[in-house]
Each structure stands twice: as C-alpha cells, then as structure tokens.
Design a protein around this motif. Structure first.
Motif, PDB file in Angstrom:
ATOM      1  N   ILE A  74      23.079  42.384 -17.363  1.00 35.05           N
ATOM      2  CA  ILE A  74      23.814  41.703 -18.436  1.00 35.05           C
ATOM      3  C   ILE A  74      24.631  40.581 -17.803  1.00 35.05           C
ATOM      4  O   ILE A  74      25.406  40.827 -16.873  1.00 35.05           O
ATOM      5  N   PHE A  75      24.449  39.350 -18.293  1.00 36.49           N
ATOM      6  CA  PHE A  75      25.227  38.249 -17.719  1.00 36.49           C
ATOM      7  C   PHE A  75      26.075  37.526 -18.749  1.00 36.49           C
ATOM      8  O   PHE A  75      26.833  36.624 -18.406  1.00 36.49           O
ATOM      9  N   LYS A  76      25.951  37.913 -20.019  1.00 37.23           N
ATOM     10  CA  LYS A  76      26.817  37.346 -21.054  1.00 37.23           C
ATOM     11  C   LYS A  76      27.751  38.421 -21.563  1.00 37.23           C
ATOM     12  O   LYS A  76      27.351  39.578 -21.716  1.00 37.23           O
ATOM     13  N   PHE A  77      28.978  38.039 -21.831  1.00 37.10           N
ATOM     14  CA  PHE A  77      29.974  39.009 -22.260  1.00 37.10           C
ATOM     15  C   PHE A  77      29.560  39.624 -23.591  1.00 37.10           C
ATOM     16  O   PHE A  77      29.264  38.929 -24.546  1.00 37.10           O
TER      17      PHE A  77
ATOM     18  N   HIS B  85      26.226  23.726 -29.427  1.00 37.69           N
ATOM     19  CA  HIS B  85      27.496  24.095 -30.056  1.00 37.69           C
ATOM     20  C   HIS B  85      27.894  25.481 -29.571  1.00 37.69           C
ATOM     21  O   HIS B  85      28.031  26.415 -30.345  1.00 37.69           O
ATOM     22  N   ASN B  86      28.049  25.590 -28.287  1.00 40.46           N
ATOM     23  CA  ASN B  86      28.272  26.929 -27.764  1.00 40.46           C
ATOM     24  C   ASN B  86      29.166  26.902 -26.533  1.00 40.46           C
ATOM     25  O   ASN B  86      29.100  25.982 -25.727  1.00 40.46           O
ATOM     26  N   ILE B  87      30.006  27.900 -26.450  1.00 44.71           N
ATOM     27  CA  ILE B  87      30.775  28.167 -25.243  1.00 44.71           C
ATOM     28  C   ILE B  87      30.598  29.648 -24.959  1.00 44.71           C
ATOM     29  O   ILE B  87      30.856  30.495 -25.814  1.00 44.71           O
ATOM     30  N   VAL B  88      30.083  29.979 -23.798  1.00 42.89           N
ATOM     31  CA  VAL B  88      29.640  31.343 -23.499  1.00 42.89           C
ATOM     32  C   VAL B  88      30.521  31.949 -22.420  1.00 42.89           C
ATOM     33  O   VAL B  88      30.707  31.367 -21.353  1.00 42.89           O
ATOM     34  N   LYS B  89      31.021  33.124 -22.715  1.00 43.50           N
ATOM     35  CA  LYS B  89      31.762  33.885 -21.714  1.00 43.50           C
ATOM     36  C   LYS B  89      30.773  34.789 -20.993  1.00 43.50           C
ATOM     37  O   LYS B  89      30.081  35.594 -21.610  1.00 43.50           O
TER      38      LYS B  89
ATOM     39  N   ILE C  58      21.164  30.045 -19.587  1.00 46.28           N
ATOM     40  CA  ILE C  58      21.799  30.374 -20.867  1.00 46.28           C
ATOM     41  C   ILE C  58      21.475  29.316 -21.912  1.00 46.28           C
ATOM     42  O   ILE C  58      21.217  29.633 -23.082  1.00 46.28           O
ATOM     43  N   MET C  59      21.470  28.052 -21.502  1.00 48.64           N
ATOM     44  CA  MET C  59      21.127  26.983 -22.440  1.00 48.64           C
ATOM     45  C   MET C  59      19.707  27.155 -22.968  1.00 48.64           C
ATOM     46  O   MET C  59      19.458  27.031 -24.173  1.00 48.64           O
ATOM     47  N   LYS C  60      18.764  27.451 -22.065  1.00 51.01           N
ATOM     48  CA  LYS C  60      17.371  27.615 -22.492  1.00 51.01           C
ATOM     49  C   LYS C  60      17.219  28.815 -23.414  1.00 51.01           C
ATOM     50  O   LYS C  60      16.497  28.759 -24.415  1.00 51.01           O
ATOM     51  N   GLU C  61      17.901  29.900 -23.077  1.00 56.47           N
ATOM     52  CA  GLU C  61      17.790  31.100 -23.906  1.00 56.47           C
ATOM     53  C   GLU C  61      18.542  30.953 -25.219  1.00 56.47           C
ATOM     54  O   GLU C  61      18.348  31.750 -26.133  1.00 56.47           O
TER      55      GLU C  61
ATOM     56  N   CYS D 285      15.356  23.078  -5.090  1.00 55.75           N
ATOM     57  CA  CYS D 285      16.629  23.744  -5.362  1.00 55.75           C
ATOM     58  C   CYS D 285      16.929  23.830  -6.854  1.00 55.75           C
ATOM     59  O   CYS D 285      17.812  24.577  -7.266  1.00 55.75           O
ATOM     60  N   GLN D 286      16.217  23.058  -7.656  1.00 49.65           N
ATOM     61  CA  GLN D 286      16.457  23.118  -9.099  1.00 49.65           C
ATOM     62  C   GLN D 286      15.823  24.361  -9.725  1.00 49.65           C
ATOM     63  O   GLN D 286      16.128  24.704 -10.864  1.00 49.65           O
ATOM     64  N   VAL D 287      14.973  25.066  -8.971  1.00 53.63           N
ATOM     65  CA  VAL D 287      14.295  26.254  -9.504  1.00 53.63           C
ATOM     66  C   VAL D 287      15.236  27.451  -9.457  1.00 53.63           C
ATOM     67  O   VAL D 287      15.826  27.754  -8.414  1.00 53.63           O
ATOM     68  N   ASP D 288      15.378  28.144 -10.589  1.00 54.23           N
ATOM     69  CA  ASP D 288      16.176  29.369 -10.641  1.00 54.23           C
ATOM     70  C   ASP D 288      15.298  30.521 -10.161  1.00 54.23           C
ATOM     71  O   ASP D 288      14.557  31.118 -10.935  1.00 54.23           O
ATOM     72  N   ILE D 289      15.399  30.827  -8.874  1.00 54.71           N
ATOM     73  CA  ILE D 289      14.538  31.852  -8.279  1.00 54.71           C
ATOM     74  C   ILE D 289      14.843  33.229  -8.854  1.00 54.71           C
ATOM     75  O   ILE D 289      13.953  34.077  -8.947  1.00 54.71           O
ATOM     76  N   ILE D 290      16.076  33.467  -9.257  1.00 52.08           N
ATOM     77  CA  ILE D 290      16.441  34.783  -9.792  1.00 52.08           C
ATOM     78  C   ILE D 290      15.566  35.144 -10.988  1.00 52.08           C
ATOM     79  O   ILE D 290      15.227  36.311 -11.194  1.00 52.08           O
ATOM     80  N   ASN D 291      15.164  34.148 -11.750  1.00 54.12           N
ATOM     81  CA  ASN D 291      14.379  34.405 -12.958  1.00 54.12           C
ATOM     82  C   ASN D 291      12.936  33.944 -12.796  1.00 54.12           C
ATOM     83  O   ASN D 291      12.241  33.765 -13.788  1.00 54.12           O
TER      84      ASN D 291
END
Length: 791
Positions: free
Chosen positions: A476-479, A265-269, A256-259, A328-334
């Motif tokens: 969809i992973f963000k509200f 300045h963000n808080i994401v639901k 989410i940070m990268k995207e 383990c730092q690799v996000d395999i899902i993406n």
C-alpha cells in the motif's frame, strides 16, 4: 422624465447583465490546470509536477489555516464577514480617493470581488468589468460559504513568478504546509498578492518587510497577537529566494498519476516516510559510482512495513527522470523483470506446507537433463544430495528444479498467483521447470509484497492460532484506512510452520566460495534474505525479511544489458543490508508456531521420516502435514560376515554367522558426488568372493549413466578449427576402481577405470550405448545425435 428614464434604462441594463451572468454562472469559477502533488505520511511535500500551463498551482486548499485567515481578512477585507460580496463603504471610499487624486488609489475590492476578477483572468479594469465583478461577487456569496470563499481566494491568488495559491507559495517560500506557518510567514503571504511590484521575492524586500510588519502591528492592535509575538515576528527574515520544490519519489509520483488516469485535480497523501525515503536514496547514491563504473546503470529499492503493508520508501530508480539514455526514467519497482532465484523460498514453503518435503530431506544435486533442459548450479559443481533447507540457503539450482519437478509447475504457478504475482500468466508448458530459475518475470513491488504477506501470515498465526484472508495483499503506497475487520479462516493454502522453516533457512544463509564476500553481511540483527540473478547476468535481486520490515532491491540495466559482475550477491545484497541499517534494530525474530507443528522421528542422514531400520534418528518438530511424508528410502538392511568387511547371503554363509546391519545407501549417481563431499558416507562393502557367482544383482543398483540420459537428443559442436568435436559421456559406479567397457551400437569404443568418463563423437543419428563392468553387469540406453547443419 428624462432623468427617470435614464435611471430606468440603467436599471434595465443592470438587470439584463445580472440575469446573463446568473444564467451562465455554474459555480465553477476556476478551471485551470493543476499541479499533481504527493505528500508523505506526515503531510510533508514529497514531489509535485508543474501544471500543463507552466504554473505551480496546487489543488484547492480545503481549510484555510486560522493564522492566514486572520491575516488576509485583516489586510484585504476587514469587513469580510459583514458584507454580501460588495463593501459599499470601501467602494465609496475608493471612489472618493480616486476622484480626489485624479488617479486610481484604491480599488475597494473585497476578497470576493478579487475572486471574481481572478476568475475573469484579470481583465482590464473598466467600469463594465467592475460592474461585472460586482454582480459575480454577489452570486459567489450566494453560492459559497465564507470559508469556501476564503479557500477559493487562497487557492488562486498569485504569489509571484509562476506560483499560484497559498499551498504552492507556502512550500515555495518556506518549505512547509500552510498550517505550519508562523504569524510572520502568514502575514507575508497575505500582503504579497496585493503588491504587484513585490511579487518577485528577491526585489524590494525591505518594502515587503515593511508591509508585513504594518500588518503585524494591526493584528496586535486588534488583539489577535500579543506584543511579544508581534516583536518576535518582526525579527523573522524575509526569504532570500524561493525554494525548489522537493523532487523526492519521482517514480512514485508518475505511477500515482498514471493510476489516477492523469487526473490533475488531485493531491495524494502517501505512506512514504520522507526521512527514510531520503536516507534510502542516499544509500543507492553511495553505490551508484561503482555500479555505473561496471556498466550497471540502474537500481531500485522498496521498504515496507510487514503489519500494514505500507510502503515507507519507494526508489523506482536513480532519481534522474531526464536521463533517458541510461533508463533512469523507468520505474523498475513496477517493471516485470526476470526473477532469477528469488522465488525458490516459495517453492520450498509450498512443499513443506503440503507435506511433500521435510526441512532436512535430501534432494538430488546431480547433473540432470530433462528433455532439452539441462540446468546447472552457479558453482558448476555438484553435491550429490543436500538437505532441502541447505539447498535453499546455498541457492542450488538443480535441487530446486528437482523439487519443482516433484511439486508440479502448475501448482507453483497457482501459489505465486495467490500470493499476488500478477505477471505469472502463461501456461505451465510455456514456463516449464525453468520457472524456478528465472524463467518468469515479476515486479519488485509484488515480490516484496509477497514476502510481506508471508510474514504477516506467520505473525498473525502466532498471535491467535488462526489464519486471516486479509493477510495477503499488495503493498500500500497511498494513505487509506486499514481494514480492521479480520476474516478468520481455519486453514491457509500456505501454513505458518512452513513459512517459519522457510525464513529459518533464509536466515542460516550459506553461499559457495565462488560467491565471495557474502560473509560481510552477517550482523547482530536477524534477517531472512535471498538473492537472485537472472540468466545472462541481467538482473540482480535481494529480498530481506524480519517480523516488522521487508526490504527489496533490484540492480541492473533497464534495457536488459547483462554484465559479468551483475549478480544479486555482489550488487543487490550490499544495498539491502545498508537499507536495513536505516531501520530500528530491535533484533526480533519470528516466534515458532508450535501449534502448527508435530513431533516426529526423523532419520538424521536422509531427513525423511524414520523407517524400521534407520539406525540414527532424532525427534524434532516438523510442519503438521509432514507427518504424512515418506519414510526413509535410503536405509537398507544388508547381510555381512563376522568381519563386517564383506556382504554375504545364505547361499555362501550359515545364517547364524550372518550379521544383519542397517546401511545408508544412495543411488549410484548421487553416491558418486555425495561421498566426495561427505566423509562420513561409507560405500557398501563388496561381496565375498565365494558369494559373487551366486548373486543376482540389478544393474541400476551398481551402475548409472550420468550423461546422456535415456532417449536424450544431443548436439556435438565442431571445434574452432572446424574439425568434429566430441561430447563427454559419464558413468557412476559404486566401485570407482572397477573397469567398465564402452560399446556404441555393439561396437567396442574404450574402457575406463577410476574416472568413468569418455569423450565420444558418434555420427548423427540414433544410437545405443552399452556399458559392461568387469563383473558382467550391463546397462544400456538409447540416444540421438542431432545434425545441426541439416536442421
């Protein structure tokens, strides 16, 4: 005059100072780096990344909870709603006390003035600085509403150590959102920033409790709480130590940070369920020791709702982001990974949808060579031919390649792209037929989304007999608000009945004996599932679908290292079914979309539409476009004598004595393997001796070369001792006990009977292989032996 002049000078200086401050006041009081925060669907904290200055400083709280609002104004600034930034009474009282005691007893600062001081980085308390804060407080009152001022204070007040702001403090000390705090907790956080000696929660806890209780008494006296609430609140304990911030879904936080272009300045639901996320992670943790023991260091999983496409659990890898050694730092899902067989259901559904195959249509399962490409089944065996749905259930490679050859690589690329796979970007020539066996890469995120889209198409078609363009979308992973405006369409590029038959085939799972232990996954709940294993045993996949949920699992090594035991069935499938056990077991299954089906007579043995001479048929529902499929090509009308043991013709038998009979006849190579796996298959009866001389036959009908195919280039490797090796040539003949004579370039090589195989070692160059059986039937092909040393 001197006193007047002095006062005038003071007023002028104050005016200049006020003008300077006003000119440079933009309303942006705080420009500190912030933590990046993600919440679950119920506003529980999932994860937070510390700000770049080492502070836990959450994004500004937009609405201060009522309890804290009452507590902070009562404790810090009881005339907060009456003054314009400066409380003259409080300042006068503070000045009197400070002079009386000859030291600073009280600052007399309002909440607004404290904001001014915090915005100035808590500069030393001098008369000039105090004056500056007064002017700045007036401007703040002009620029902001009272609620906004409370929000500014709550978001920037220090709460001990490196914790800044009410939100961070609420999670740090109580593990909850600020609006979930009790009166006692709200009061503790109200008094904490006021007491520098108490900002470390582990020190002077009794003094902190005393201050909190005094505030609770004051709230009771003012009528904000009753006596019972006051007494019960005083019984609540002060926390022993700060809590660690949750570190769930770290890979999702990073994504989410990268995207968000690292917008701090963000808080994401998010759509994540904290409970399911935790339980899913524990499932992966349970398998971790055995996997790592086998040299398999990484695993990922995703759980989604079908209806909304919302991601409920996102395990991008084992949650150890600091473990760079094992990836383990690799996000395999993406991350794009070789797909193995995980895309085979899409090919099957596509061909059903276009009417180019039926569920039970026989598909060849024989050794094949297409150019230099020679695919193999996992079991290394062959069935000759299998129904298409069983080929999918058994995940056979050769039938999949033959189906893709018929359907077309470019058409499948288009279908995969339409279903949301963004990694399929190369040309059909680059992919070739290996596309269906892992010759492409895909992301677990998009693969799971693709199957969820297919399930949505089927569900919604069953609801209203219509297709919706909204059904196909990524997870969809963000509200966000779901678009309820349905864009109906009369047709879809992949229809509901094709999807239903595909999921049905995936439900009736079957695996060869070599892939042991798959039986353990059968359970009371219905799940359509598919596994995949990439070339070299580098990636193990498993996808499961029911009407409400999609679960996807990947197991392997982030660096691409292969392991002998790394198969989808052995590593990913067990995790898949354990994850499904976390979900509600309603045992629902997809309704059959009968309005998208037609009744047709099907040949039981071939799975094609019945021809006029098919002798064993059944009526069944098939996908609507299947009505245009081919009629059975394998039933032939043959002529037998009265004993039905021999074939005859009118040249050797009276027409009145001939029995005409429908016979199921497969091509020689298919028959060669098929009859060994299907006891019901009967080979054609031989011709009666007196009919043989007058029969004109087609060699391709009785004999077929399995390897090599015509115009094939082959390479014959040397043995370990350096001596010339050999290649095994193989032929299928309808009569296994017949003698076949082998010639290469018209030179006799050998003869075979029963098993028609020969280990040959032709010299490099072009050759002609000629086969002649004892009845005089002849077959020839051309092939070339490559010389690797010259290359």
């Amino acid at each position: 005059m001197r006193k007047f002049e002095r006062n005038l000078i003071i007023l002028f200086i104050l005016f200049i100072a006020f003008a300077y401050i006003t000119k440079h006041f933009s309303g942006n009081l705080f420009n500190n780096p912030l933590s990046f925060v993600i919440l679950d669907k119920d506003n529980n904290l999932l994860n937070a990344k510390i700000a770049s200055d080492g502070q836990w400083r959450f994004p500004e709280i937009k609405e201060v909870p009522l309890k804290f609002k009452i507590a902070i104004t009562t404790f810090e600034d009881k005339r907060f709603y009456l003054h314009n930034g400066v409380d003259i009474y409080a300042l006068s009282r503070a000045l009197y006390l400070n002079i009386k005691h000859n030291k600073i007893i009280s600052g007399g600062s309002t909440i607004t003035m404290q904001i001014a001081r915090l915005s100035q980085k808590n500069k030393p308390r001098t008369i000039f600085q105090k004056t500056r804060e007064i002017f700045l407080a007036w401007l703040i009152e002009i620029y902001y509403s009272k609620d906004e001022i409370l929000s500014l204070y709550s978001s920037n007040a220090p709460y001990g150590g490196n914790v800044v702001g009410l939100q961070a403090a609420s999670w740090r000390y109580f593990g909850r959102m600020p609006n979930e705090l009790s009166w006692a907790e709200s009061c503790m956080l109200a008094v904490l920033p006021n007491s520098p000696s108490l900002v470390h929660i582990g020190k002077n806890r009794n003094a902190l409790k005393h201050k909190r209780d005094v505030l609770l008494n004051r709230l009771f006296m003012l009528g904000y709480i009753n006596k019972e609430t006051s007494n019960l609140s005083k019984e609540e304990l002060i926390p022993d130590k700060p809590n660690d911030f949750p570190q769930e879904a770290p890979h999702l936080l990073d994504r989410i940070m990268k995207e968000s272009n690292n917008n701090m300045h963000n808080i994401v639901k998010t759509t994540i369920s904290e409970k399911l996320q935790n339980h899913a992670y524990l499932v992966l943790e349970r398998y971790k020791p055995n996997l790592i023991g086998n040299g398999i260091n990484n695993a990922a999983a995703i759980i989604m709702e079908v209806e909304t496409g919302k991601v409920l659990a996102y395990i991008g890898n084992y949650n150890n982001l600091d473990d760079t050694k094992d990836g383990c730092q690799v996000d395999i899902i993406n991350a794009p990974r070789s797909t193995g067989s995980i895309l085979k259901p899409v090919l099957y559904a596509s061909m059903l949808s276009s009417g180019e195959i039926l569920p039970n249509t026989l598909v060849p399962d024989i050794p094949i060579q297409i150019g230099s490409y020679s695919p193999k089944n996992y079991s290394r065996g062959y069935d000759g031919a299998v129904p298409a749905n069983r080929a999918l259930a058994k995940s056979l490679n050769i039938p999949a390649v033959k189906m893709l050859q018929s359907y077309g690589v470019q058409r499948l690329i288009f279908m995969l792209q339409k279903l949301g796979l963004t990694t399929i970007t190369r040309s059909e020539n680059d992919y070739g037929l290996s596309l269906i066996l892992g010759g492409c890469e895909a992301k677990l995120f998009e693969v799971a989304g693709m199957y969820a889209s297919m399930a949505r198409i089927l569900n919604h078609y069953n609801d209203n007999n219509k297709y919706s363009k909204n059904d196909i979308h990524l997870p969809i992973f963000k509200f966000q608000k779901i678009n309820n405006k349905v864009q109906n369409d009369k047709s879809s590029f992949i229809n509901a009945s094709a999807i239903w038959f595909t999921f049905q085939a995936m439900l009736d799972v079957d695996r060869p004996p070599e892939e042991s232990n798959w039986q353990m996954f059968s359970s009371g709940r219905k799940i359509a599932w598919k596994t995949g294993t990439s070339f070299g045993f580098r990636d193990g996949w498993a996808i499961g679908i029911n009407p409400k949920y999609v679960v996807g699992v990947w197991v392997g090594n982030a660096d691409g290292e292969g392991r002998p035991e790394l198969t989808g069935i052995k590593t990913a499938a067990p995790v898949l079914f354990d994850l499904f056990s976390l979900l509600p077991n309603e045992n629902e299954w997809f309704n059959k979309p009968t309005s998208n089906m037609v009744k047709a007579n099907i040949c039981k043995k071939s799975g094609y539409l019945t021809s006029d001479i098919c002798d064993d048929t059944e009526e069944m529902l098939i996908p609507a476009n299947g009505i245009n499929f081919k009629k059975c090509p394998y039933h032939k009308l043959i002529h037998l004598d009265k004993t039905e043991k021999f074939q005859v013709n009118t040249d050797c038998e009276e027409p009145s004595q001939i029995i005409n009979k429908s016979w199921f006849v497969l091509p020689p190579t298919i028959e060669y393997y098929f009859k060994s796996k299907n006891n019901y298959y009967k080979t054609l009866p031989p011709f009666r001796v007196d009919c043989k001389e007058k029969l004109i036959t087609n060699p391709n009908k009785v004999m077929e070369i399995i390897y090599p195919k015509n115009l094939t280039q082959i390479y014959i490797p040397k043995e370990l001792d350096g001596k010339p090796g050999s290649a095994v040539f193989e032929v299928a003949h309808r009569k296994s006990d017949i003698v076949i004579y082998w010639y290469i370039d018209k030179k006799f090589i050998c003869e075979t009977k029963d098993l028609h195989q020969a280990a040959l070692n032709p010299l490099p160059g072009k050759h002609i292989l000629t086969l002649t059986d004892e009845n005089g039937e002849t077959l020839s092909i051309k092939f070339e032996v490559l010389d690797k040393e010259k290359k």
